[in-house]
Design an enzyme around this catalytic site. Structure first.
Site, PDB file in Angstrom:
ATOM      1  CB  CYS A  31      -0.743  -0.134   1.087  1.00 52.74           C
ATOM      2  SG  CYS A  31      -1.522   1.485   1.498  1.00 52.74           S
ATOM      3  CB  CYS A  34       0.179   1.986   4.092  1.00 51.57           C
ATOM      4  SG  CYS A  34      -1.378   1.464   3.942  1.00 51.57           S
TER       5      CYS A  34
END
Length: 105
Positions: A31, A34
């Site tokens: 991600c 993230c």
């Protein structure tokens, strides 16, 4: 305070049950948002020694995603006295920082 990596649903339940102030980062290794939030999460963990910071990789522990209804990443859930008190969804640095400061308050 170091960031704790949670590897099971029971481990996360046990941490929440302690009643400590807790910030949980629900993320995945692939991600990109993230990854963008990781340095801020690390800095907040260093700045707020009275708050516990936890990371959960959704690919490694998918039952946690189901249990906590995580629909997008990153999602940050904040707990106090065993209860969820706030949530930040997405890579919103301002909102995460504000929420953690309010929790630490």
């Amino acid at each position: 305070m170091p960031i704790v990596y949670v590897n099971s649903l029971q481990e996360l339940f046990d941490l929440i049950a302690t009643g400590v102030k807790l910030v949980v980062d629900f993320k995945a290794a692939w991600c990109e948002p993230c990854k963008m939030m990781a340095p801020l999460f690390q800095r907040l963990a260093q700045e707020h020694a009275d708050v516990s910071f936890v990371t959960v990789d959704m690919d490694e522990v998918p039952e946690i995603a189901r249990e906590f209804s995580i629909m997008s990443m990153p999602t940050f859930k904040l707990f106090a006295k065993g209860d969820a008190v706030d949530e930040v969804v997405g890579a919103n640095t301002y909102l995460l920082e504000t929420s953690v400061r309010r929790l630490a308050g």
